[in-house]
Write a protein that holds these residues in place. Structure first.
Motif: not given
Length: 310
Positions: A119-129, A222-225
């Motif tokens: 869930d956290r992976f989806t929220a941070i890496c694909s926030p629009l989806l 993703t966060i480091l970017r």
């Protein structure tokens, strides 16, 4: 078999120092259980009544709190009664029931923590989806799959363990009916059971841990970017609570079930068991509330509605 007869009950030895520390253990377990009940019930209530927390993340957190209440309640009340009365007896069927539900809720919690990492992976890496991917239907499906894996494991572990022969009087070197401790109390050859325990629990722990590690690998990348320091801090702050909960749970459970030495160190195993059966269910709501800005804000809103200054 001599004068031995088939058992109808077991004796839970508990802790070796119990006679000297009975009152201390009773007090500690009782306090931790009360905090567990109130903390997790509070988390369920706040995530249910506050509309700002009606998101996939808090749907899973609410169900994790429910699991922690069930998980702890399978073990702790019986231990408290034993400390209070000195009666260490548990019936054969009571022991099997305790093992069944302990394995069910424990396994389900492992998969829940993996689902929450996804869930956290989806929220941070694909926030629009995020809300498209983590739809209500998918959230419910992931919850049901977690319980399904828990059901398969608890049926397997309980079935294999209680297919062994036990002849009385039988003492279990533990404060509850955990699979390794009950197996060691059997007079049967437990080699196959130990292989099943190591293979199945090892598979569950390693699989769920890999999901967590891979998810957070992508999350960190993703966060480091993210160009701004504030943006990176905000993104990572949503994950720290879950990382703490995951580290506590998998660290202690791995010691007991996913490595061969866990069977040969029952005394250390009892101490470790206290952490994942009593301490972690107590700490989870504290971790998620104290380190989660949204939960604290939701609590403030509810208190203000009641006219209470927090």
């Amino acid at each position: 078999m001599g004068n031995h007869t088939e058992v109808t009950e077991f004796i839970l030895e508990g802790f070796k120092e119990e006679s000297k520390m009975q009152a201390v253990l009773l007090t500690l377990f009782l306090i931790m259980y009360i905090i567990t009940l109130f903390g997790n019930a509070g988390m369920i209530i706040i995530t249910s009544v506050d509309s700002h927390l009606h998101t996939p993340m808090y749907f899973f957190l609410k169900n994790l709190s429910f699991l922690d209440i069930c998980y702890s309640s399978v073990i702790t009340p019986k231990a408290i009664m034993s400390f209070a009365s000195g009666n260490k007896v548990i019936t054969y069927h009571g022991c099997a029931t305790q093992m069944f539900f302990f394995s069910l809720f424990g396994t389900t919690e492992a998969f829940f923590l993996a689902v929450m990492a996804y869930d956290r992976f989806t929220a941070i890496c694909s926030p629009l989806l995020y809300y498209t991917i983590m739809s209500k239907k998918r959230c419910v499906s992931l919850m049901c799959i977690s319980y399904l894996f828990g059901f398969v494991n608890c049926c397997t572990q309980t079935g294999f363990t209680f297919s062994l022969s036990f002849y009385g009087p039988t003492e279990i070197n533990h404060f509850f009916c955990d699979v390794p401790a009950v197996m060691k109390a059997s007079c049967s050859d437990t080699f196959v059971n130990e292989l099943v325990l190591l293979a199945l629990c090892g598979f569950i722990i390693v699989t769920t841990a890999v999901i967590v590690v891979v998810s957070y690998g992508y999350i960190v990348t993703t966060i480091l970017r993210i160009p701004s320091v504030k943006g990176r801090h905000k993104a990572f702050s949503t994950c720290t609570s879950h990382l703490m909960a995951v580290s506590l749970f998998f660290g202690t459970v791995f010691f007991m079930y996913a490595q061969p030495g866990g069977m040969s160190s029952p005394n250390r195993g009892k101490v470790v068991s206290v952490f994942y059966t009593v301490v972690i269910p107590m700490l989870n709501p504290l971790i998620y509330s104290l380190r989660n800005k949204e939960v604290k804000e939701a609590m403030n809103r509810q208190f203000r509605k009641k006219g209470i200054a927090l």
